[in-house]
Scaffold this motif. Structure first.
Motif, PDB file in Angstrom:
ATOM      1  N   ASP A   1      30.788  21.693  63.617  1.00  0.00           N
ATOM      2  CA  ASP A   1      29.502  21.845  62.919  1.00  0.00           C
ATOM      3  C   ASP A   1      28.542  20.691  63.209  1.00  0.00           C
ATOM      4  N   GLY A   2      28.936  19.791  64.118  1.00  0.00           N
ATOM      5  CA  GLY A   2      28.069  18.680  64.453  1.00  0.00           C
ATOM      6  C   GLY A   2      28.109  17.535  63.461  1.00  0.00           C
ATOM      7  N   VAL A   3      29.195  17.447  62.700  1.00  0.00           N
ATOM      8  CA  VAL A   3      29.367  16.377  61.712  1.00  0.00           C
ATOM      9  C   VAL A   3      30.539  15.498  62.154  1.00  0.00           C
ATOM     10  N   VAL A   4      30.292  14.218  62.321  1.00  0.00           N
ATOM     11  CA  VAL A   4      31.319  13.285  62.773  1.00  0.00           C
ATOM     12  C   VAL A   4      31.865  12.523  61.574  1.00  0.00           C
ATOM     13  N   ALA A   5      33.071  12.893  61.135  1.00  0.00           N
ATOM     14  CA  ALA A   5      33.755  12.242  60.011  1.00  0.00           C
ATOM     15  C   ALA A   5      35.226  12.113  60.400  1.00  0.00           C
ATOM     16  N   PRO A   6      35.632  10.955  60.887  1.00  0.00           N
ATOM     17  CA  PRO A   6      36.978  10.776  61.428  1.00  0.00           C
ATOM     18  C   PRO A   6      38.068  10.850  60.352  1.00  0.00           C
ATOM     19  N   ALA A   7      39.278  11.108  60.808  1.00  0.00           N
ATOM     20  CA  ALA A   7      40.446  11.152  59.928  1.00  0.00           C
ATOM     21  C   ALA A   7      41.478  10.135  60.392  1.00  0.00           C
ATOM     22  N   GLY A   8      42.252   9.619  59.449  1.00  0.00           N
ATOM     23  CA  GLY A   8      43.315   8.685  59.791  1.00  0.00           C
ATOM     24  C   GLY A   8      43.515   7.644  58.720  1.00  0.00           C
ATOM     25  N   ASN A   9      44.245   6.565  59.078  1.00  0.00           N
ATOM     26  CA  ASN A   9      44.405   5.445  58.140  1.00  0.00           C
ATOM     27  C   ASN A   9      43.526   4.265  58.537  1.00  0.00           C
ATOM     28  N   PHE A  10      42.914   4.327  59.697  1.00  0.00           N
ATOM     29  CA  PHE A  10      41.919   3.361  60.163  1.00  0.00           C
ATOM     30  C   PHE A  10      42.437   1.926  60.127  1.00  0.00           C
ATOM     31  N   TYR A  11      43.684   1.770  60.512  1.00  0.00           N
ATOM     32  CA  TYR A  11      44.348   0.467  60.584  1.00  0.00           C
ATOM     33  C   TYR A  11      44.559  -0.173  59.210  1.00  0.00           C
ATOM     34  N   ALA A  12      44.229   0.538  58.148  1.00  0.00           N
ATOM     35  CA  ALA A  12      44.569   0.077  56.802  1.00  0.00           C
ATOM     36  C   ALA A  12      45.861   0.776  56.409  1.00  0.00           C
ATOM     37  N   LEU A  13      46.883   0.533  57.207  1.00  0.00           N
ATOM     38  CA  LEU A  13      48.141   1.265  57.065  1.00  0.00           C
ATOM     39  C   LEU A  13      48.804   1.005  55.722  1.00  0.00           C
ATOM     40  N   GLU A  14      48.839  -0.265  55.304  1.00  0.00           N
ATOM     41  CA  GLU A  14      49.459  -0.591  54.018  1.00  0.00           C
ATOM     42  C   GLU A  14      48.713   0.091  52.876  1.00  0.00           C
ATOM     43  N   ALA A  15      47.403   0.118  52.949  1.00  0.00           N
ATOM     44  CA  ALA A  15      46.598   0.750  51.903  1.00  0.00           C
ATOM     45  C   ALA A  15      46.858   2.249  51.846  1.00  0.00           C
ATOM     46  N   SER A  16      46.908   2.876  52.998  1.00  0.00           N
ATOM     47  CA  SER A  16      47.141   4.314  53.050  1.00  0.00           C
ATOM     48  C   SER A  16      48.500   4.671  52.460  1.00  0.00           C
ATOM     49  N   ARG A  17      49.507   3.907  52.824  1.00  0.00           N
ATOM     50  CA  ARG A  17      50.849   4.167  52.302  1.00  0.00           C
ATOM     51  C   ARG A  17      50.923   3.900  50.804  1.00  0.00           C
TER      52      ARG A  17
END
Length: 386
Positions: free
Chosen positions: A336-352
């Motif tokens: 749809d032309g919207v750039v919104a990435p997915a992941g933990n973005f190197y904040a691995l401890e925070a994501s977990r």
């Protein structure tokens, strides 16, 4: 404060002619024309090495001094304490190795689970190598608010590493409180401001932190890292360096020849920020309004879960859509032309720690060039999935 003319701001960013709605600023902002032109002009000028004899020498010298002065003005720091490096990560690893040369068994280092790994792993690695103890500061997975650092501090605490803003959840912790508590036990404080400097005014002197790092490519500049500290503190540290290289501060911390063309870009980026109505305070006000618009819109989508509800935040929102993997949400939005990435973005401890595992979520980050139409396009795209 004069309202920001968002369309005039957007015309400064050539990449926006693609027509995409960009929410990937937390990973690296778009670059305005003045910065692009400054880098090109510096490369065309034939700069080689700093000096005082030839015209190219003097230009290189003035470019370097100018970049230090401009970054110091942006960060409320002393130009003599501005260090440039390949990246914030590289600067932090170098600093951790230098500080750890005075640590040993019995010494303690505090890191937080809210941080990007670049403000965790360098300290953990350095501490482990010298037998020092690592203490972990957690956060509330529901609110994403940082826990109280007080119970972790002792007279053996040598350093506390803390983020000024979470690049994953947007939380802006009480850094001043952390600094004051750490200083009461004689510990140094290293602040990762990579995700805060693009979104709010920062003043190292008022904050009282010993070290502060940021990345110009997050606030309209080129790819490199910056460390700010009091010159008197840097004078006490002796990093590994080449024998012929300068032992002066801050040069003793800068390994090899600096990327002078990028320093010209740093100055242009600071100048661009200062040219905006209200400067960084104006950016903060504009982005906060967009973040409120996005959060209200997301709350109206029952299948969307927003992670964290900190009392103070950057315009960065992490969310998931029920029944749709984060990576798939990213892919569908891109169509749809919207750039919104997915992941933990190197904040691995925070994501977990937030219960999101290594997959994390979808991150939407507002920037100075984001407008209401962008936010509405994102919400419309999510509505088709929710």
């Amino acid at each position: 404060m004069t309202a920001m003319d968002i369309e005039a701001v957007r015309r400064s960013f050539p990449a926006l002619t693609s027509g995409l709605a960009r929410f990937d600023g937390p990973g690296g902002s778009l670059v305005p024309t003045p910065v692009i032109e400054a880098v090109a002009a510096a490369m065309s000028a034939g700069m080689c090495q700093r000096g005082t004899v030839s015209a190219p020498d003097r230009l290189t010298e003035s470019t370097t001094a100018g970049a230090r002065a401009d970054m110091a003005r942006l960060l409320g720091a002393d130009p003599r304490g501005i260090v440039f490096g390949r990246s914030m990560t590289a600067l932090t690893f170098d600093l951790a190795r230098t500080l750890a040369s005075d640590w040993g068994p019995g010494d303690e280092v505090v890191v937080t689970r809210l941080d990007h790994d670049a403000d965790i792993r360098p300290w953990v690695t350095a501490a482990e190598r010298v037998g020092a103890t690592v203490r972990w500061l957690g956060f509330d997975p529901d609110t994403a608010e940082l826990d109280d650092v007080g119970p972790l501090l002792t007279d053996r605490t040598r350093l506390v590493a803390v983020t000024a803003a979470s690049n994953l959840l947007g939380t802006r912790p009480d850094v001043l409180g952390v600094v004051q508590a750490a200083h009461e036990v004689g510990a140094l404080v290293h602040v990762d401001a990579v995700h805060l400097v693009p979104h709010a005014p920062v003043d190292l002197t008022a904050l009282g932190a010993d070290f502060l790092v940021c990345s110009p490519y997050k606030f309209f500049g080129p790819h490199l890292g910056v460390l700010a500290a009091a010159p008197t503190l840097l004078e006490r540290l002796h990093p590994d360096k080449l024998l012929p290289s300068s032992d002066a501060v801050p040069e003793r911390f800068e390994l090899g020849t600096l990327p002078y063309e990028l320093l010209a870009g740093v100055s242009a980026a600071v100048g661009f920020i200062e040219s905006l109505p209200g400067g960084m305070a104006g950016v903060e006000e504009h982005e906060a309004a967009l973040a409120r618009r996005l959060l209200v819109g997301l709350a109206a989508l029952p299948a969307v879960t927003v992670h964290g509800r900190p009392s103070r935040r950057t315009p960065t929102v992490l969310f998931n859509v029920e029944g749709v993997a984060a990576a798939e949400v990213q892919r569908r939005l891109a169509v749809d032309g919207v750039v919104a990435p997915a992941g933990n973005f190197y904040a691995l401890e925070a994501s977990r720690h937030a219960g999101l595992g290594d997959a994390g979520g979808v991150r939407a980050g507002m920037s100075a060039y984001t407008n209401e139409e962008d936010v509405d396009r994102l919400l419309a795209g999510l509505a088709t999935m929710a």
